[in-house]
Design an enzyme around this catalytic site. Structure first.
Site, PDB file in Angstrom:
ATOM      1  N   TYR A  67     -35.078  -8.157 -27.799  1.00  0.00           N
ATOM      2  CA  TYR A  67     -35.814  -7.553 -28.910  1.00  0.00           C
ATOM      3  C   TYR A  67     -35.187  -6.225 -29.331  1.00  0.00           C
ATOM      4  CZ  TYR A  67     -39.791  -5.434 -31.369  1.00  0.00           C
ATOM      5  OH  TYR A  67     -40.602  -4.830 -32.293  1.00  0.00           O
ATOM      6  N   SER A  74     -49.310 -11.967 -43.054  1.00  0.00           N
ATOM      7  CA  SER A  74     -50.512 -12.795 -42.891  1.00  0.00           C
ATOM      8  C   SER A  74     -51.324 -12.431 -41.650  1.00  0.00           C
ATOM      9  CB  SER A  74     -50.123 -14.280 -42.840  1.00  0.00           C
ATOM     10  OG  SER A  74     -49.241 -14.522 -41.753  1.00  0.00           O
TER      11      SER A  74
END
Length: 661
Positions: free
Chosen positions: A529, A387
């Site tokens: 991460y 998105s």
């Protein structure tokens, strides 16, 4: 002067006919199959002559007396001054049956036909392959001395020349061209053969390594190359000399090169790395044949060998001839060409033309559909996190290429906005709300995909979370590691493993995992991460090995820094080069087209090599950068604070300008 030519539509024959027709009043009769009659007009146009000077004779090399009609035999009788026999199989990889049918039986039928029409002189274009794998210098007056002619190509070339010498009742001349490559003036060639087989390897080296980097090449025996224009000129000149017959001419390069030299010359022509160190392929000869045969009996060894050969476009037998032992004397040819301006040019002077023509016209990749549309049109492509950012940019590319593009995300408003944007551009997305960090929601989403779309063909695992914070600032934030692992690793695996059974059932599917350059460089401040992405990389390596024989492929993209909302809180990134989402989407598209194992930047690969070879130095470099660039204000919990960079950090930014992190 009237000529008859077999193989007139071939690489050498077409050019020989053109040269013969330059002679005043020359008429060329050429053999052509009846089903190829439609090509005659184009051939005449190419040669620039009309029907009276280029005359087709319909027949077939594999039939007795070439299958030429009795009327044509009668019309040609006593009319042909020179008969050129060029038609043959020039292919190391051709099966033995077809080579025998054309090279041996075809020559026998040609000799019978030439005798029937009473040709004046029979010119047989043989090959240096007629010498087999002779150890030493093979002279033009040698024939029976040929050795090691077991290979079908060598055997049929030797036997066809033997027919000309033993069974021919006409005056004859034999020509043995070396390995024929493209035109020395234009580089033009009609197929991949000989040294061309190694061009893909040279091209790959150029893509991976800079041209100044020394590389390792393969050394072997001598290889003799001649350009087609030299062969044609020499054929024409020698054939029209005063010959009584029974002679043989070696149309070869009098210099000759070793295999390693040839590879290095073409590497230079391709602007690929220069080969400074050579591994002698003769060393392979010390390995007993029984050992080599035993190794190839092992499935993993055989599959690796076959995969490498297929990837590089190398025929199975090519390595047999790397240690080619024969050199060719050409003093008879040199004497025959004396006084003319015909000489074999130096390979170094025209190699660049040969390479350029191959890369523009013959490179197998040119004939592959390398478009995204050809890869994904009509296929179901799922982009997680589609998105916004990289995912949204990639989704637009897939939808524009005709894919059934499915996107997912947590924010329904963003999904609706993405669909609206796609509709305005003339295509559509299928959007589903889903939280990839929630295992139960992953299961629900996967089942929805199976029910509505029968699974997916391409899975782009793009959804992810990045946290830039030093470990010393994370002592009381263990949830940083938990939430990055939950989305970047567990969520990604949950979706992938849910869709894999469907891919296995169809025996096709491709998974693209968006990893990070930090996994290669072990970037400080990104421990949470990088650890989650490293876990995904490790799982992908294991999975790709397990599914390699089931049609499922995986690509890991070690993505450099991209301008997305994810990096917005870190203001210092405003001063370093970053990719746009569209550029990152191009990398994803390429991953789907080529399906490589990994896509990474040179900086990332350099970092990985440093950590592998000199880990202590790599640590010092990374620690220095760690101290130069502080945590962002967001990571420190500060609002509105501007990043303060040291002079060293600013200097490093300037030095690294243009290098994508």
């Amino acid at each position: 002067m009237h000529y008859f030519v077999t193989g007139a539509t071939g690489f050498i024959g077409k050019r020989l006919v053109a040269r013969l027709l330059q002679r005043k009043g020359a008429v060329v009769h050429f053999l052509i199959r009846r089903e190829s009659a439609g090509k005659v007009a184009a051939l005449r146009e190419h040669w620039g002559v009309g029907p009276t000077r280029a005359v087709p004779v319909y027949g077939d090399l594999t039939q007795k007396r070439l299958g030429v009609s009795a009327d044509d035999v009668k019309a040609l009788k006593g009319q042909i001054d020179h008969f050129f026999h060029l038609a043959a199989v020039y292919d190391l990889s051709a099966d033995e049956e077809s080579q025998v049918a054309v090279n041996i039986d075809g020559t026998r039928h040609t000799l019978d036909f030439a005798k029937a029409i009473g040709a004046g002189h029979f010119h047989h274009v043989s090959s240096i392959a007629a010498a087999g794998l002779y150890e030493g210098v093979f002279r033009e007056d040698m024939f029976e001395e040929a050795e090691n002619v077991d290979h079908p190509y060598f055997m049929t070339k030797h036997e066809s020349e033997k027919l000309v010498r033993a069974e021919n009742k006409l005056p004859w001349t034999v020509y043995r061209p070396a390995m024929v490559v493209g035109d020395s003036e234009t580089g033009e060639m009609d197929k991949i053969d000989g040294p061309y087989y190694f061009f893909k390897l040279i091209q790959r080296m150029r893509q991976i390594l800079p041209p100044w980097m020394p590389s390792v090449g393969l050394e072997g025996g001598r290889i003799n190359l001649v350009p087609v224009d030299f062969v044609v000129k020499a054929l024409d000149h020698i054939a029209h000399g005063k010959r009584s017959g029974g002679e043989c001419f070696h149309l070869v390069d009098p210099v000759g090169y070793r295999v390693g030299d040839v590879l290095d010359i073409f590497s230079k022509a391709a602007h690929a790395p220069k080969m400074n160190l050579f591994v002698n392929a003769a060393l392979l000869g010390f390995i007993p044949r029984s050992v080599k045969k035993g190794l190839l009996a092992l499935a993993p060894v055989r599959r690796v060998r076959d995969a490498v050969m297929k990837d590089l476009g190398l025929p199975e037998d090519i390595l047999t001839f790397v240690n080619y032992p024969t050199r060719f004397d050409c003093r008879h040819t040199t004497a025959a060409l004396k006084g003319s301006d015909i000489a074999c040019p130096n390979l170094k002077d025209y190699a660049w033309r040969v390479w350029d023509y191959w890369e523009r016209h013959l490179d197998p990749d040119l004939h592959r559909d390398r478009s995204l549309k050809g890869t994904v049109a009509g296929k179901v492509v799922l982009v997680t996190g589609g998105s916004s950012g990289i995912g949204l940019a990639a989704a637009h590319k897939f939808a524009e290429a005709g894919a059934i593009t499915v996107i997912c995300g947590r924010d329904q408003d963003k999904l609706d906005e993405a669909c609206k944007e796609a509709k305005q551009k003339g295509y559509s997305f299928i959007a589903y709300p889903a939280d990839i960090a929630d295992m139960a929601d992953c299961d629900r989403f996967v089942q929805l995909l199976i029910d509505n779309h029968g699974g997916v063909d391409f899975l782009i695992n793009n959804a992810g979370r990045s946290i830039r914070r030093a470990i010393e600032g994370s002592y009381d934030r263990f949830h940083d590691f938990e939430r990055t692992m939950q989305l970047n690793y567990f969520g990604c695996l949950r979706v992938t493993m849910g869709l894999l059974p469907g891919m296995v059932g169809k025996r096709k599917g491709h998974v693209v995992n968006i990893s990070s350059i930090g996994v290669l460089t072990n970037a400080p401040r990104f421990s949470a991460y990088v650890a989650s992405k490293a876990a995904l990389d490790a799982w992908t390596r294991c999975a790709s090995s397990e599914f390699a024989d089931q049609g499922i492929t995986f690509t890991t993209i070690n993505m450099p820094l991209v301008r997305t909302p994810m990096i917005a809180p870190t203001k210092i990134y405003n001063n370093v080069p970053t990719l746009s989402p569209e550029e990152a989407a191009d990398m994803i598209a390429q991953a789907c087209i080529d399906k490589p194992v990994r896509i990474a930047t040179r900086l990332g690969i350099t970092g990985q090599v440093l950590h592998a070879l000199v880990p202590r130095i790599a640590q010092i470099v990374m620690n220095t950068s760690f101290r130069m660039f502080p945590d962002s204000a967001a990571a420190k919990g500060e609002k509105g604070a501007k990043p303060q960079l040291s002079p060293e950090a600013i200097a490093m930014q300037q030095m690294m300008r243009g290098i994508h992190f």
